[in-house]
Design a protein around this motif. Structure first.
Motif: not given
Length: 331
Positions: A83-111
């Motif tokens: 949601r942050a990237m879709q709003a034009g923001k850069h993101v720094l996440s605490d670890k873990p940044g994702a817990l599933t491969q599907d979530d990680l792919e969603d982040i990659r696609r959005t980035a």
């Protein structure tokens, strides 16, 4: 130019140091949002009393905000990041940044679609001054080619202070996806390799299943082997949360770092030891800088990070290790 920072989710105490380090590097805190009243709330307000509490929607719509930091419940971090990237923001996440491969792919696609940066604060390297010294020694070839990295990563459980989500595997991610991601990141970094594989992964639930309180990973990154031992059994007598230790073996020597404490030895942390063919030397490296945060801000300003794929590689490996261990059914 000072970059505006918004924090969405303060459920993990890492939010304190993530923001402090970004401010030290040149950012400024615009505001924060969180769900409910997490146990971190009092400590957060004590540290940042002048920052207003706002809604997520308000912060994402604020043009002053260029960076969103999230230390929310781990399972919620991918959604916040997207949601942050879709709003034009850069993101720094605490670890873990994702817990599933599907979530990680969603982040990659959005980035990719938004052109925004997604980074993860692997604090056991990025927030440890002694690791800056270790990294420099390795880069300078002080021990030759790195052939093995071994990490001991004990943590204190502090069970009474832990929130409900900490004990929920689906929300917290398991010991390997969570704190194991720190160690996987260090193996990748010190090996200098962008290719790695998980050879073995195992977890145990010794105290009270299904909570995972011990884990092991064996991995290979290029010609470097990696061995990772994790647990939640730091005794109360230790003056800090864990005696984190890292051993880097090279073809011409070895390096050890005692990150946080040297029990019954030298005071403080960040104790770096180097042994090569000519010398044995020890430093107390607490005065080293933490370059990650300035580098992240520079990436935000230029739109370029030195290796934007790095957090994706690390989290993919951590998720793979966790899935491998979960599949054995030992818990």
């Amino acid at each position: 130019m000072s970059e505006g920072i918004a924090v969405i989710g303060i459920d993990h105490r890492h939010c304190y140091t993530m923001v402090a380090n970004l401010i030290e590097a040149g950012g400024h805190l615009v505001g924060w949002a969180t769900e409910g009243e997490p146990g971190t709330l009092e400590g957060w307000v004590e540290r940042y009393p002048d920052a207003p509490r706002r809604t997520e929607a308000e912060l994402l719509a604020d043009p002053e905000v260029t960076i969103v930091v999230t230390a929310g419940v781990p399972s919620e971090r991918p959604g916040i990041s997207c949601r942050a990237m879709q709003a034009g923001k850069h993101v720094l996440s605490d670890k873990p940044g994702a817990l599933t491969q599907d979530d990680l792919e969603d982040i990659r696609r959005t980035a990719g679609e938004t052109g925004r940066i997604w980074a993860v604060d692997f604090s056991e390297r990025f927030e440890v001054p002694g690791m800056t010294r270790v990294s420099r020694l390795v880069a300078e070839g002080a021990i030759g080619e790195v052939i093995d990295v071994t990490l001991l990563a004990p943590h204190r459980l502090n069970a009474p202070t832990r929130p409900d989500w900490f004990w929920d595997h689906a929300k917290g991610g398991g010991i390997l996806a969570d704190i194991g991601s720190h160690q996987i990141e260090q193996v990748l970094h010190l090996s200098g390799s962008t290719e790695a594989e998980i050879l073995f992964a195992e977890v145990d639930c010794l105290r009270a299943p299904p909570f995972q309180d011990r884990g092991r990973i064996a991995m290979r990154a290029g010609r470097t082997s990696g061995t990772i031992l994790l647990h939640w059994y730091t005794p109360d007598g230790l003056p800090t949360w864990g005696d984190g230790r890292l051993f880097v073996t090279g073809t011409e020597g070895f390096i050890e770092i005692r990150k946080y404490v040297d029990p019954e030895g030298a005071e403080g942390g960040n104790h770096v030891i180097l042994v090569d063919n000519d010398r044995s030397e020890r430093w107390q490296a607490s005065d080293e800088p933490l370059p990650f945060f300035a580098g992240f801000l520079d990436g935000v300003r230029t739109g370029r990070m030195p290796d934007p794929e790095h957090p994706f590689r690390v989290m993919a490996l951590a998720i793979e290790a966790q899935a491998m261990a979960d599949a054995t059914g030992t818990c």
